[in-house]
Design a protein around this motif. Structure first.
Motif, PDB file in Angstrom:
ATOM      1  N   TRP A 113      -3.705   4.107  -2.267  1.00 18.91           N
ATOM      2  CA  TRP A 113      -5.030   4.546  -2.674  1.00 18.91           C
ATOM      3  C   TRP A 113      -5.900   4.611  -1.639  1.00 18.91           C
ATOM      4  CZ3 TRP A 113      -9.887   1.845  -2.605  1.00 18.91           C
ATOM      5  CH2 TRP A 113      -9.615   0.180  -2.431  1.00 18.91           C
ATOM      6  N   SER A 114      -6.681   5.645  -1.538  1.00 17.91           N
ATOM      7  CA  SER A 114      -7.581   5.954  -0.470  1.00 17.91           C
ATOM      8  C   SER A 114      -8.890   5.042  -0.086  1.00 17.91           C
ATOM      9  CB  SER A 114      -7.793   7.346  -0.294  1.00 17.91           C
ATOM     10  OG  SER A 114      -9.081   7.747   0.750  1.00 17.91           O
ATOM     11  N   HIS A 115      -8.965   4.184   0.724  1.00 18.72           N
ATOM     12  CA  HIS A 115     -10.389   3.287   1.111  1.00 18.72           C
ATOM     13  C   HIS A 115     -11.407   4.334   1.349  1.00 18.72           C
ATOM     14  CE1 HIS A 115      -7.158  -0.231   2.400  1.00 18.72           C
ATOM     15  NE2 HIS A 115      -7.574  -0.052   0.839  1.00 18.72           N
ATOM     16  N   ASN A 116     -11.088   5.451   1.866  1.00 22.04           N
ATOM     17  CA  ASN A 116     -12.062   6.463   2.228  1.00 22.04           C
ATOM     18  C   ASN A 116     -12.741   7.155   0.958  1.00 22.04           C
ATOM     19  OD1 ASN A 116     -11.729   5.888   4.980  1.00 22.04           O
ATOM     20  ND2 ASN A 116     -10.089   7.560   5.142  1.00 22.04           N
ATOM     21  N   ALA A 117     -11.996   7.592   0.065  1.00 28.03           N
ATOM     22  CA  ALA A 117     -12.427   8.353  -1.046  1.00 28.03           C
ATOM     23  C   ALA A 117     -12.992   7.306  -1.943  1.00 28.03           C
ATOM     24  CB  ALA A 117     -11.171   8.754  -1.470  1.00 28.03           C
ATOM     25  N   ASN A 141       0.881  -1.184   0.074  1.00 28.53           N
ATOM     26  CA  ASN A 141       0.054  -0.020  -0.088  1.00 28.53           C
ATOM     27  C   ASN A 141       0.820   1.345   0.186  1.00 28.53           C
ATOM     28  OD1 ASN A 141      -2.264  -1.492  -0.202  1.00 28.53           O
ATOM     29  ND2 ASN A 141      -2.569  -1.388   2.160  1.00 28.53           N
ATOM     30  N   ARG A 163       2.658   9.412  -0.921  1.00 23.10           N
ATOM     31  CA  ARG A 163       1.260   9.331  -0.728  1.00 23.10           C
ATOM     32  C   ARG A 163       0.319  10.475  -0.704  1.00 23.10           C
ATOM     33  NH1 ARG A 163       0.929   5.595   4.848  1.00 23.10           N
ATOM     34  NH2 ARG A 163      -1.397   5.561   4.310  1.00 23.10           N
ATOM     35  N   ALA A 209      -4.657  13.160   1.778  1.00 24.84           N
ATOM     36  CA  ALA A 209      -5.692  12.475   2.362  1.00 24.84           C
ATOM     37  C   ALA A 209      -5.362  11.442   3.239  1.00 24.84           C
ATOM     38  CB  ALA A 209      -6.724  12.081   1.603  1.00 24.84           C
ATOM     39  N   MET A 210      -4.117  10.575   2.967  1.00 30.57           N
ATOM     40  CA  MET A 210      -3.831   9.412   3.544  1.00 30.57           C
ATOM     41  C   MET A 210      -2.642   9.795   4.518  1.00 30.57           C
ATOM     42  SD  MET A 210      -3.847   6.683   0.306  1.00 30.57           S
ATOM     43  CE  MET A 210      -3.223   5.510   1.563  1.00 30.57           C
TER      44      MET A 210
END
Length: 231
Positions: free
Chosen positions: A21-25, A16, A174, A177-178
């Motif tokens: 990549w953002s799981h939230n987004a 990762n 990254r 946001a992460m």
């Protein structure tokens, strides 16, 4: 209870970091589908770098406020938000309360497990305007066969999505946001559902991939604050 073995977890974290990549987004498009096309005032709790706030601002007629306890991430959110966007950001520790409503929309993505659960949901309920919508994308502690199965599927899909989104290349850094500070959740999904349904009668909760769950609750008119919503 089956959990990801430490060795596999370390390998997953390394992958990762290289292909972030953002799981939230990932859940932002789903979240927006739960909301009206136009709404008034909105609040995003635990806004991070403001990605969701800027999406909400496109639909808001009353402005969107994003709050987070991290001054650095709030500074990043302000810098990333173009002038003229009807959005504001404030350093607020939601454990002590949230800015006074009422709000037509309240969102909270991957932040509720950092806060006192029952107290925070009660504050959300009390600050939500009649006819308003609360949407939570949260994190729960894994427990039981269903969570374990979703975890295994999520590991596999996480590798595929990370590879595709980064086109197989190692990322230089990254996404902003992460970079927020995180901690593991303490409550299981079943504990969360029991408490949420006590505070928000009719709330609809569902387990999701990528170690997330969702909660949607809508008020009705001026006469009631206790009406559930489908997913």
């Amino acid at each position: 209870m089956a959990v990801i073995p430490p060795r596999l977890l370390r390998a997953l974290e390394a992958f990762n970091s290289a292909h972030p990549w953002s799981h939230n987004a990932h859940y932002h498009p789903w979240l927006l589908r739960q909301l009206p096309r136009r709404f008034g005032r909105a609040l995003d709790v635990g806004c991070g770098s403001g990605d969701l706030v800027r999406l909400l601002a496109v639909r808001s007629t009353g402005g969107v406020e994003g709050i987070d306890s991290d001054p650095h991430i709030i500074a990043c959110a302000r810098e990333l938000t173009p002038p003229g966007v009807p959005a504001g950001f404030a350093v607020v520790d939601a454990r002590a309360g949230i800015p006074a409503g009422p709000y037509d929309v309240i969102t909270c993505v991957a932040a509720l497990h950092h806060l006192p659960f029952a107290e925070t949901l009660t504050r959300f309920r009390d600050q939500l305007a009649p006819g308003g919508t609360l949407v939570v994308v949260g994190c729960a502690r894994e427990e039981g066969a269903v969570d374990s199965l979703l975890g295994v599927v999520s590991v596999a899909l996480n590798l595929v999505v990370g590879w595709v989104k980064n086109r197989g290349r190692r990322a230089v850094s990254r996404p902003v946001a992460m970079t927020a500070v995180t901690r593991p959740p303490e409550m299981t999904f079943m504990e969360i559902r029991r408490e949420a349904c006590r505070i928000l009668p009719g709330a609809r909760l569902r387990r999701r991939l990528f170690w997330r769950y969702t909660l949607v609750w809508r008020t009705t008119g001026a006469g009631s604050r206790h009406s559930g919503a489908g997913l």
